[in-house]
Write a protein that holds these residues in place. Structure first.
Motif, PDB file in Angstrom:
ATOM      1  N   GLN A  77       0.836  -1.190   0.000  1.00 60.79           N
ATOM      2  CA  GLN A  77       0.000   0.000   0.000  1.00 60.79           C
ATOM      3  C   GLN A  77       0.878   1.250   0.000  1.00 60.79           C
ATOM      4  O   GLN A  77       2.074   1.203   0.254  1.00 60.79           O
ATOM      5  CB  GLN A  77      -0.912   0.005   1.233  1.00 60.79           C
ATOM      6  N   ASP A  78       0.242   2.349  -0.239  1.00 65.95           N
ATOM      7  CA  ASP A  78       0.904   3.650  -0.278  1.00 65.95           C
ATOM      8  C   ASP A  78       1.085   4.230   1.122  1.00 65.95           C
ATOM      9  O   ASP A  78       1.573   5.332   1.276  1.00 65.95           O
ATOM     10  CB  ASP A  78       0.027   4.584  -1.146  1.00 65.95           C
ATOM     11  N   LEU A  79       0.714   3.510   2.159  1.00 68.27           N
ATOM     12  CA  LEU A  79       0.617   4.063   3.499  1.00 68.27           C
ATOM     13  C   LEU A  79       1.864   3.828   4.345  1.00 68.27           C
ATOM     14  O   LEU A  79       2.518   2.794   4.255  1.00 68.27           O
ATOM     15  CB  LEU A  79      -0.575   3.439   4.226  1.00 68.27           C
ATOM     16  N   VAL A  80       2.140   4.813   5.193  1.00 67.62           N
ATOM     17  CA  VAL A  80       3.137   4.675   6.262  1.00 67.62           C
ATOM     18  C   VAL A  80       2.489   5.210   7.533  1.00 67.62           C
ATOM     19  O   VAL A  80       1.442   5.855   7.474  1.00 67.62           O
ATOM     20  CB  VAL A  80       4.458   5.412   5.943  1.00 67.62           C
ATOM     21  N   TRP A  81       3.104   4.936   8.671  1.00 68.15           N
ATOM     22  CA  TRP A  81       2.482   5.237   9.961  1.00 68.15           C
ATOM     23  C   TRP A  81       3.444   6.005  10.866  1.00 68.15           C
ATOM     24  O   TRP A  81       3.963   5.467  11.840  1.00 68.15           O
ATOM     25  CB  TRP A  81       2.054   3.929  10.628  1.00 68.15           C
ATOM     26  N   PRO A  82       3.692   7.297  10.599  1.00 67.36           N
ATOM     27  CA  PRO A  82       4.630   8.039  11.441  1.00 67.36           C
ATOM     28  C   PRO A  82       4.049   8.351  12.818  1.00 67.36           C
ATOM     29  O   PRO A  82       2.881   8.701  12.951  1.00 67.36           O
ATOM     30  CB  PRO A  82       4.879   9.328  10.653  1.00 67.36           C
ATOM     31  N   VAL A  83       4.898   8.208  13.816  1.00 63.79           N
ATOM     32  CA  VAL A  83       4.529   8.575  15.181  1.00 63.79           C
ATOM     33  C   VAL A  83       4.527  10.099  15.271  1.00 63.79           C
ATOM     34  O   VAL A  83       5.479  10.762  14.833  1.00 63.79           O
ATOM     35  CB  VAL A  83       5.522   7.973  16.198  1.00 63.79           C
ATOM     36  N   VAL A  84       3.458  10.660  15.843  1.00 64.90           N
ATOM     37  CA  VAL A  84       3.362  12.117  15.986  1.00 64.90           C
ATOM     38  C   VAL A  84       3.379  12.563  17.445  1.00 64.90           C
ATOM     39  O   VAL A  84       3.571  13.747  17.722  1.00 64.90           O
ATOM     40  CB  VAL A  84       2.113  12.679  15.256  1.00 64.90           C
ATOM     41  N   ASN A  85       3.182  11.622  18.374  1.00 63.76           N
ATOM     42  CA  ASN A  85       3.213  11.983  19.790  1.00 63.76           C
ATOM     43  C   ASN A  85       3.463  10.743  20.623  1.00 63.76           C
ATOM     44  O   ASN A  85       2.886   9.693  20.369  1.00 63.76           O
ATOM     45  CB  ASN A  85       1.882  12.630  20.214  1.00 63.76           C
ATOM     46  N   SER A  96      -5.809   9.643  12.826  1.00 57.76           N
ATOM     47  CA  SER A  96      -4.836   9.250  13.842  1.00 57.76           C
ATOM     48  C   SER A  96      -5.352   8.072  14.654  1.00 57.76           C
ATOM     49  O   SER A  96      -6.546   7.790  14.692  1.00 57.76           O
ATOM     50  CB  SER A  96      -4.523  10.424  14.775  1.00 57.76           C
ATOM     51  N   ILE A  97      -4.403   7.420  15.289  1.00 56.24           N
ATOM     52  CA  ILE A  97      -4.715   6.257  16.118  1.00 56.24           C
ATOM     53  C   ILE A  97      -3.796   6.290  17.333  1.00 56.24           C
ATOM     54  O   ILE A  97      -2.664   6.758  17.248  1.00 56.24           O
ATOM     55  CB  ILE A  97      -4.542   4.960  15.310  1.00 56.24           C
ATOM     56  N   SER A 134      -0.172   9.093   3.561  1.00 59.73           N
ATOM     57  CA  SER A 134       0.006   8.680   2.167  1.00 59.73           C
ATOM     58  C   SER A 134       1.356   9.173   1.662  1.00 59.73           C
ATOM     59  O   SER A 134       1.637  10.379   1.687  1.00 59.73           O
ATOM     60  CB  SER A 134      -1.107   9.268   1.299  1.00 59.73           C
ATOM     61  N   LYS A 135       2.187   8.229   1.192  1.00 62.43           N
ATOM     62  CA  LYS A 135       3.473   8.620   0.625  1.00 62.43           C
ATOM     63  C   LYS A 135       3.273   9.440  -0.644  1.00 62.43           C
ATOM     64  O   LYS A 135       3.985  10.413  -0.872  1.00 62.43           O
ATOM     65  CB  LYS A 135       4.320   7.375   0.326  1.00 62.43           C
ATOM     66  N   ALA A 136       2.306   9.071  -1.464  1.00 65.50           N
ATOM     67  CA  ALA A 136       2.068   9.785  -2.728  1.00 65.50           C
ATOM     68  C   ALA A 136       1.562  11.207  -2.484  1.00 65.50           C
ATOM     69  O   ALA A 136       2.033  12.164  -3.109  1.00 65.50           O
ATOM     70  CB  ALA A 136       1.072   9.016  -3.591  1.00 65.50           C
ATOM     71  N   ALA A 137       0.611  11.347  -1.566  1.00 65.52           N
ATOM     72  CA  ALA A 137       0.033  12.667  -1.292  1.00 65.52           C
ATOM     73  C   ALA A 137       0.921  13.498  -0.360  1.00 65.52           C
ATOM     74  O   ALA A 137       0.749  14.704  -0.262  1.00 65.52           O
ATOM     75  CB  ALA A 137      -1.353  12.510  -0.675  1.00 65.52           C
ATOM     76  N   LYS A 138       1.853  12.813   0.334  1.00 61.80           N
ATOM     77  CA  LYS A 138       2.714  13.466   1.332  1.00 61.80           C
ATOM     78  C   LYS A 138       1.879  14.213   2.371  1.00 61.80           C
ATOM     79  O   LYS A 138       2.157  15.351   2.732  1.00 61.80           O
ATOM     80  CB  LYS A 138       3.722  14.389   0.660  1.00 61.80           C
ATOM     81  N   ALA A 139       0.842  13.501   2.831  1.00 58.01           N
ATOM     82  CA  ALA A 139      -0.074  14.087   3.807  1.00 58.01           C
ATOM     83  C   ALA A 139      -0.796  12.991   4.574  1.00 58.01           C
ATOM     84  O   ALA A 139      -0.926  11.861   4.086  1.00 58.01           O
ATOM     85  CB  ALA A 139      -1.101  14.969   3.104  1.00 58.01           C
ATOM     86  N   ALA A 140      -1.264  13.361   5.765  1.00 57.21           N
ATOM     87  CA  ALA A 140      -2.118  12.445   6.525  1.00 57.21           C
ATOM     88  C   ALA A 140      -3.446  12.323   5.801  1.00 57.21           C
ATOM     89  O   ALA A 140      -3.971  13.300   5.266  1.00 57.21           O
ATOM     90  CB  ALA A 140      -2.321  12.971   7.935  1.00 57.21           C
ATOM     91  N   ILE A 141      -3.969  11.098   5.774  1.00 58.51           N
ATOM     92  CA  ILE A 141      -5.231  10.837   5.080  1.00 58.51           C
ATOM     93  C   ILE A 141      -6.155  10.046   6.006  1.00 58.51           C
ATOM     94  O   ILE A 141      -5.694   9.419   6.963  1.00 58.51           O
ATOM     95  CB  ILE A 141      -5.008  10.050   3.768  1.00 58.51           C
ATOM     96  N   PRO A 142      -7.454  10.046   5.731  1.00 55.72           N
ATOM     97  CA  PRO A 142      -8.365   9.204   6.517  1.00 55.72           C
ATOM     98  C   PRO A 142      -8.007   7.727   6.357  1.00 55.72           C
ATOM     99  O   PRO A 142      -7.526   7.297   5.310  1.00 55.72           O
ATOM    100  CB  PRO A 142      -9.736   9.511   5.920  1.00 55.72           C
ATOM    101  N   PHE A 143      -8.281   6.970   7.413  1.00 57.76           N
ATOM    102  CA  PHE A 143      -8.014   5.539   7.369  1.00 57.76           C
ATOM    103  C   PHE A 143      -8.865   4.870   6.302  1.00 57.76           C
ATOM    104  O   PHE A 143     -10.069   5.147   6.211  1.00 57.76           O
ATOM    105  CB  PHE A 143      -8.332   4.875   8.720  1.00 57.76           C
TER     106      PHE A 143
END
Length: 137
Positions: free
Chosen positions: A49-57, A85-86, A112-121
């Motif tokens: 998938q195009d998704l990654v899961w960066p930690v933000v906090n 977020s989760i 989303s790696k392609a959009a370079k932005a957080a996206i809805p799950f």
């Protein structure tokens, strides 16, 4: 879903005071998250998938020290899902004494790696996470 990952405290985990250095606990809970993801996600589907899961906090509370030779258990489960977020709860327990060592809340986003932005799950992931939260409660 609830994952338990065991880690034995080694000499290289220790600081000058001969107990586990605070930065090492971040590594321990990261190991717990990866073990959780190994069970929760199908590796091939997840990596394609195009998704990654960066930690933000990360909010971490140190409860007691761990020392050389201690056997620790990192307990990991989902607690909350938002639109993008989760949050996971992670607790490190000293197995021999059943004493809490660390409690942490870790929040990350669906990115989303392609959009370079957080996206809805995606719906399939959201449903799986919501089911996991419901099973744990």
């Amino acid at each position: 879903m609830f994952n338990k990952t065991r880690i034995k405290v080694r000499g290289y985990h220790l600081d000058l005071f001969q107990h586990v250095n605070n930065a090492r606990y971040l590594e321990f809970i990261e190991e717990g998250r990866w073990a959780f993801f190994d069970e929760f996600f199908d590796k091939d589907d997840w990596m394609q998938q195009d998704l990654v899961w960066p930690v933000v906090n990360i909010n971490i509370n140190f409860k007691s020290e761990a020392n050389f030779g201690d056997l620790l258990e990192v307990q990991t489960h989902y607690t909350k899902i938002g639109n993008r977020s989760i949050t996971m709860k992670q607790t490190i327990i000293n197995v021999e004494t059943n004493t809490p060592v660390v409690e942490a809340d870790v929040t990350y986003v669906c990115f989303s790696k392609a959009a370079k932005a957080a996206i809805p799950f995606p719906d399939d992931i959201r449903q799986k996470v919501e089911q996991s939260i419901a099973e744990f409660e």
